[in-house]
Scaffold this motif. Sequence first.
Motif, PDB file in Angstrom:
ATOM      1  N   THR A  47       0.871  -1.176   0.000  1.00 29.80           N
ATOM      2  CA  THR A  47       0.000   0.000   0.000  1.00 29.80           C
ATOM      3  C   THR A  47       0.904   1.221   0.000  1.00 29.80           C
ATOM      4  O   THR A  47       1.735   1.379   0.883  1.00 29.80           O
ATOM      5  CB  THR A  47      -0.875   0.053   1.272  1.00 29.80           C
ATOM      6  OG1 THR A  47      -1.586  -1.159   1.399  1.00 29.80           O
ATOM      7  CG2 THR A  47      -1.861   1.204   1.184  1.00 29.80           C
ATOM      8  N   PRO A  48       0.741   2.084  -0.986  1.00 33.05           N
ATOM      9  CA  PRO A  48       1.620   3.264  -1.057  1.00 33.05           C
ATOM     10  C   PRO A  48       1.453   4.163   0.170  1.00 33.05           C
ATOM     11  O   PRO A  48       0.417   4.170   0.819  1.00 33.05           O
ATOM     12  CB  PRO A  48       1.165   3.967  -2.329  1.00 33.05           C
ATOM     13  CG  PRO A  48      -0.165   3.397  -2.669  1.00 33.05           C
ATOM     14  CD  PRO A  48      -0.214   2.034  -2.077  1.00 33.05           C
ATOM     15  N   SER A  49       2.475   4.884   0.479  1.00 28.72           N
ATOM     16  CA  SER A  49       2.441   5.770   1.634  1.00 28.72           C
ATOM     17  C   SER A  49       1.904   7.149   1.256  1.00 28.72           C
ATOM     18  O   SER A  49       2.521   7.872   0.474  1.00 28.72           O
ATOM     19  CB  SER A  49       3.847   5.928   2.196  1.00 28.72           C
ATOM     20  OG  SER A  49       3.936   7.088   2.978  1.00 28.72           O
ATOM     21  N   ALA A  50       0.750   7.463   1.812  1.00 31.08           N
ATOM     22  CA  ALA A  50       0.157   8.767   1.535  1.00 31.08           C
ATOM     23  C   ALA A  50       1.083   9.865   2.052  1.00 31.08           C
ATOM     24  O   ALA A  50       1.135  10.971   1.500  1.00 31.08           O
ATOM     25  CB  ALA A  50      -1.208   8.875   2.201  1.00 31.08           C
ATOM     26  N   ILE A  51       1.823   9.540   3.079  1.00 31.64           N
ATOM     27  CA  ILE A  51       2.726  10.527   3.665  1.00 31.64           C
ATOM     28  C   ILE A  51       3.827  10.908   2.689  1.00 31.64           C
ATOM     29  O   ILE A  51       4.034  12.084   2.394  1.00 31.64           O
ATOM     30  CB  ILE A  51       3.344   9.957   4.959  1.00 31.64           C
ATOM     31  CG1 ILE A  51       2.250   9.765   6.005  1.00 31.64           C
ATOM     32  CG2 ILE A  51       4.426  10.879   5.483  1.00 31.64           C
ATOM     33  CD1 ILE A  51       2.724   9.147   7.285  1.00 31.64           C
ATOM     34  N   ALA A  52       4.486   9.896   2.154  1.00 33.57           N
ATOM     35  CA  ALA A  52       5.558  10.173   1.201  1.00 33.57           C
ATOM     36  C   ALA A  52       5.004  10.889  -0.021  1.00 33.57           C
ATOM     37  O   ALA A  52       5.589  11.834  -0.543  1.00 33.57           O
ATOM     38  CB  ALA A  52       6.222   8.872   0.788  1.00 33.57           C
ATOM     39  N   SER A  54       2.385  12.787  -0.186  1.00 41.62           N
ATOM     40  CA  SER A  54       2.048  14.172   0.156  1.00 41.62           C
ATOM     41  C   SER A  54       3.295  15.046   0.160  1.00 41.62           C
ATOM     42  O   SER A  54       3.287  16.158  -0.351  1.00 41.62           O
ATOM     43  CB  SER A  54       1.402  14.241   1.539  1.00 41.62           C
ATOM     44  OG  SER A  54       0.152  13.623   1.518  1.00 41.62           O
TER      45      SER A  54
ATOM     46  N   ILE B  51       3.966  15.952   8.102  1.00 40.41           N
ATOM     47  CA  ILE B  51       4.156  14.983   7.025  1.00 40.41           C
ATOM     48  C   ILE B  51       5.632  14.662   6.839  1.00 40.41           C
ATOM     49  O   ILE B  51       6.034  13.495   6.844  1.00 40.41           O
ATOM     50  CB  ILE B  51       3.570  15.543   5.711  1.00 40.41           C
ATOM     51  CG1 ILE B  51       2.054  15.686   5.860  1.00 40.41           C
ATOM     52  CG2 ILE B  51       3.919  14.661   4.544  1.00 40.41           C
ATOM     53  CD1 ILE B  51       1.365  16.271   4.655  1.00 40.41           C
ATOM     54  N   SER B  54       6.902  12.772   9.779  1.00 34.20           N
ATOM     55  CA  SER B  54       6.478  11.375   9.784  1.00 34.20           C
ATOM     56  C   SER B  54       7.323  10.557   8.830  1.00 34.20           C
ATOM     57  O   SER B  54       7.735   9.441   9.138  1.00 34.20           O
ATOM     58  CB  SER B  54       5.019  11.266   9.356  1.00 34.20           C
ATOM     59  OG  SER B  54       4.180  11.825  10.317  1.00 34.20           O
ATOM     60  N   LEU B  55       7.549  11.117   7.668  1.00 33.87           N
ATOM     61  CA  LEU B  55       8.326  10.372   6.678  1.00 33.87           C
ATOM     62  C   LEU B  55       9.734  10.116   7.205  1.00 33.87           C
ATOM     63  O   LEU B  55      10.259   9.016   7.101  1.00 33.87           O
ATOM     64  CB  LEU B  55       8.396  11.171   5.382  1.00 33.87           C
ATOM     65  CG  LEU B  55       9.091  10.443   4.236  1.00 33.87           C
ATOM     66  CD1 LEU B  55       8.330   9.175   3.891  1.00 33.87           C
ATOM     67  CD2 LEU B  55       9.188  11.341   3.019  1.00 33.87           C
ATOM     68  N   LYS B 110      -8.179   0.601   4.131  1.00 30.58           N
ATOM     69  CA  LYS B 110      -7.187   0.890   3.099  1.00 30.58           C
ATOM     70  C   LYS B 110      -6.658   2.323   3.259  1.00 30.58           C
ATOM     71  O   LYS B 110      -5.449   2.564   3.264  1.00 30.58           O
ATOM     72  CB  LYS B 110      -7.827   0.716   1.719  1.00 30.58           C
ATOM     73  CG  LYS B 110      -6.863   0.984   0.593  1.00 30.58           C
ATOM     74  CD  LYS B 110      -7.412   0.534  -0.745  1.00 30.58           C
ATOM     75  CE  LYS B 110      -6.550   1.087  -1.872  1.00 30.58           C
ATOM     76  NZ  LYS B 110      -7.163   2.229  -2.555  1.00 30.58           N
ATOM     77  N   LYS B 113      -4.461   2.647   6.225  1.00 36.07           N
ATOM     78  CA  LYS B 113      -3.142   2.052   6.011  1.00 36.07           C
ATOM     79  C   LYS B 113      -2.264   3.007   5.198  1.00 36.07           C
ATOM     80  O   LYS B 113      -1.085   3.181   5.478  1.00 36.07           O
ATOM     81  CB  LYS B 113      -3.274   0.708   5.299  1.00 36.07           C
ATOM     82  CG  LYS B 113      -1.942  -0.023   5.213  1.00 36.07           C
ATOM     83  CD  LYS B 113      -2.045  -1.383   4.547  1.00 36.07           C
ATOM     84  CE  LYS B 113      -0.651  -2.004   4.418  1.00 36.07           C
ATOM     85  NZ  LYS B 113      -0.661  -3.170   3.512  1.00 36.07           N
ATOM     86  N   GLU B 114      -2.860   3.590   4.187  1.00 41.26           N
ATOM     87  CA  GLU B 114      -2.111   4.555   3.372  1.00 41.26           C
ATOM     88  C   GLU B 114      -1.566   5.686   4.238  1.00 41.26           C
ATOM     89  O   GLU B 114      -0.472   6.188   4.021  1.00 41.26           O
ATOM     90  CB  GLU B 114      -3.015   5.164   2.297  1.00 41.26           C
ATOM     91  CG  GLU B 114      -3.243   4.258   1.108  1.00 41.26           C
ATOM     92  CD  GLU B 114      -4.156   4.898   0.077  1.00 41.26           C
ATOM     93  OE1 GLU B 114      -4.679   6.008   0.349  1.00 41.26           O
ATOM     94  OE2 GLU B 114      -4.361   4.296  -0.978  1.00 41.26           O
ATOM     95  N   GLN B 115      -2.360   6.066   5.204  1.00 36.20           N
ATOM     96  CA  GLN B 115      -1.953   7.175   6.070  1.00 36.20           C
ATOM     97  C   GLN B 115      -0.933   6.745   7.111  1.00 36.20           C
ATOM     98  O   GLN B 115      -0.512   7.545   7.934  1.00 36.20           O
ATOM     99  CB  GLN B 115      -3.172   7.784   6.766  1.00 36.20           C
ATOM    100  CG  GLN B 115      -4.191   8.382   5.826  1.00 36.20           C
ATOM    101  CD  GLN B 115      -3.655   9.575   5.068  1.00 36.20           C
ATOM    102  OE1 GLN B 115      -2.793  10.286   5.562  1.00 36.20           O
ATOM    103  NE2 GLN B 115      -4.147   9.787   3.874  1.00 36.20           N
ATOM    104  N   ARG B 116      -0.588   5.497   7.093  1.00 36.93           N
ATOM    105  CA  ARG B 116       0.403   4.962   8.033  1.00 36.93           C
ATOM    106  C   ARG B 116       0.057   5.325   9.486  1.00 36.93           C
ATOM    107  O   ARG B 116       0.906   5.836  10.236  1.00 36.93           O
ATOM    108  CB  ARG B 116       1.805   5.483   7.702  1.00 36.93           C
ATOM    109  CG  ARG B 116       2.301   5.098   6.323  1.00 36.93           C
ATOM    110  CD  ARG B 116       2.521   3.599   6.204  1.00 36.93           C
ATOM    111  NE  ARG B 116       3.210   3.244   4.969  1.00 36.93           N
ATOM    112  CZ  ARG B 116       2.612   2.758   3.873  1.00 36.93           C
ATOM    113  NH1 ARG B 116       1.288   2.582   3.869  1.00 36.93           N
ATOM    114  NH2 ARG B 116       3.314   2.439   2.817  1.00 36.93           N
TER     115      ARG B 116
END
Lengths: 344, 344
Positions: A47-52, A54, B51, B54-55, B110, B113-116
């Motif tokens: 699952t791709p990282s929305a954080i990265a 963003s 963001i 977090s990354l 989903k 999860k993307e939002q880690r």
Amino acid sequence: MTVTIKDIARKAGVSRTTVSRVLNDSGYVKDETRQRVLKVIKELNYTPSAIARSLSTNKSNTIGVIVPEINNPFFGEIIKGVGQVADEHNLNIILCNTDDDREKELKALKILKEQRIRGIIITPTYAEDQFNSEYLSTLENLGIPVVLLDGHVKYSNFSGIFIDHVKGAYDATKALIKAGHKKIAIINGRKNYKITVDRFKGYKKALNENNIFVEDKYVFYGDFEYESAYKITKHILKMNDRPTAVFVTSNMMILGSIKAFYEENINIPRDMAIIGFDKIDALNIIGMNISFVNGPTIEMGKVGMKMLIDNLDNKKSKEEIKRITLFPKLVLKGSEKFINNKCE
Amino acid sequence: MTVTIKDIARKAGVSRTTVSRVLNDSGYVKDETRQRVLKVIKELNYTPSAIARSLSTNKSNTIGVIVPEINNPFFGEIIKGVGQVADEHNLNIILCNTDDDREKELKALKILKEQRIRGIIITPTYAEDQFNSEYLSTLENLGIPVVLLDGHVKYSNFSGIFIDHVKGAYDATKALIKAGHKKIAIINGRKNYKITVDRFKGYKKALNENNIFVEDKYVFYGDFEYESAYKITKHILKMNDRPTAVFVTSNMMILGSIKAFYEENINIPRDMAIIGFDKIDALNIIGMNISFVNGPTIEMGKVGMKMLIDNLDNKKSKEEIKRITLFPKLVLKGSEKFINNKCE
DNA sequence: GTGAAAGCGCTAACAA
DNA sequence: TTGTTAGCGCTTTCAC
């Protein structure tokens, strides 16, 4: 630890760019390659990282929603509406519940700014008229679209959805008049509040149109909470020339009125007609049939979110300020009827 | 566009590292330098990007909250509790409202999860017993702490807060017995549901302890919605040997019962005693004084969030599964009284 | 006490 | 149609 785009790329024998392309359906990718990549993604449960994402695109897909009282179904319904539209647009919601607390409001803004949210939806409390200036200026300095829900036009710097409280009160009062009432009391909210003033306007307009004088003795102001309406209602019941109908302008206050009626053995609508503002589900379910003016909560959430989305993309002129007015709907259940004649 | 740590560094004449240090209060920074940096931060109205952080740290400060029905104050209160504790720990909440929809549940997972997100709090719906396996396995595969609120112990892989429904039902039934009732009906939820079974256990236990037989004809099952209770209550009122008291096990259902009583001119508690499960604020405010078993919603949210936070840091053994049981509280308002003798 | 440099996971020119 | 490279804004060794 977690699977990244790099892992996918390696295992699929392509570059990260290509993986990114299939992820975002952008650019050309040979179908065969795409399938291979997709297969690996599945296999590795990636699952791709929305954080990265963003950070890279400098654009989050998160919006902030600030409410004063999450446990009040009024706000719950608004959020429901907001959520529905947000969902459709793959936006997610960071929720901030402020408990009507100034500090929490400010803190919420700070947190939301840290999260680099795209936009913000605020449902001001009834205490809206006391929005403090720090809050307001922080809000403006955020530099992101803001939509106010059922707020105050006075904050003219923001877009918003407004409820036509004049119309709502007008309809309610008119219904009472139509049912034969002439002595109609109004138990209104806090004096000077915009919604209070508006609702009085509607009340007055309906009376005037029907050549009924607004009698000061029938005009009352509470504080939106039930105790105030309870006391006022008790007072009304003791009046010499007591009204035959009461228009109560908040869902909490109508509970107070009903309590008073109960205690004094006043039958609705035989002894007293009544119309409220905003629904109380429970009362209608048990069959009390209290008429009310229904504010379109879920719709307000939906329309508000749609407006925010419009403003999100609207990179052109700074951001135009938009306003939409929603009309509350009168729901007649019988409590407005005119049955009693003895007070005439 | 936005101010970054780089801008601060440049303007303050230090490196980004140093700015980061003052931001996080980590490492040594000369006080003079710190002041200078802070000053620039203020001047430029800088807010660090959660963001980017977090990354960089590979660790977000966001948790997910999934509810089936945000407009129901029951869940609103839970969220309120969750939010309070989250606030104290500088965690923020991404809210997902599923409307009890399977697809939305999956989609929510989903998105989260993307939002880690760091962890997740779920309040299963009453339909919990039908948690589908795809949902469950997705949940487990997330590899992050999960806390179930008022869920089902059967999902033994997750930590959770549970309400002692046996005790709640026991207390309610006992109160009715104490008030002199012997013929006590129960309008329970959907058959086979855990909470339904538990509540019946409590009911039975109280009766048995007082040497009262559980009569099948007094045991009813609805579906948690008010219509079912309405019909059942209508039926009860027509029974030959009708009960003198009813224990209704959900807040929606008790509204249906009251509606039926209303229509049949049954006075509570003169003609019929009643106790509900979970509060209905409106009824108590208007003075109906309906007794009820109060589930500790806000507390459940708080305790649940605390548990999640514990599990967040608990990197040791995979993550131990914890369970906490909360006890509902019986709130007596008078509706449980025994006034009628004629049915004895 | 402070800074240089690498890296978090992704996207987006630009080349090839 | 695919890959190389740089960079988003921050933290974190490691060295000075």
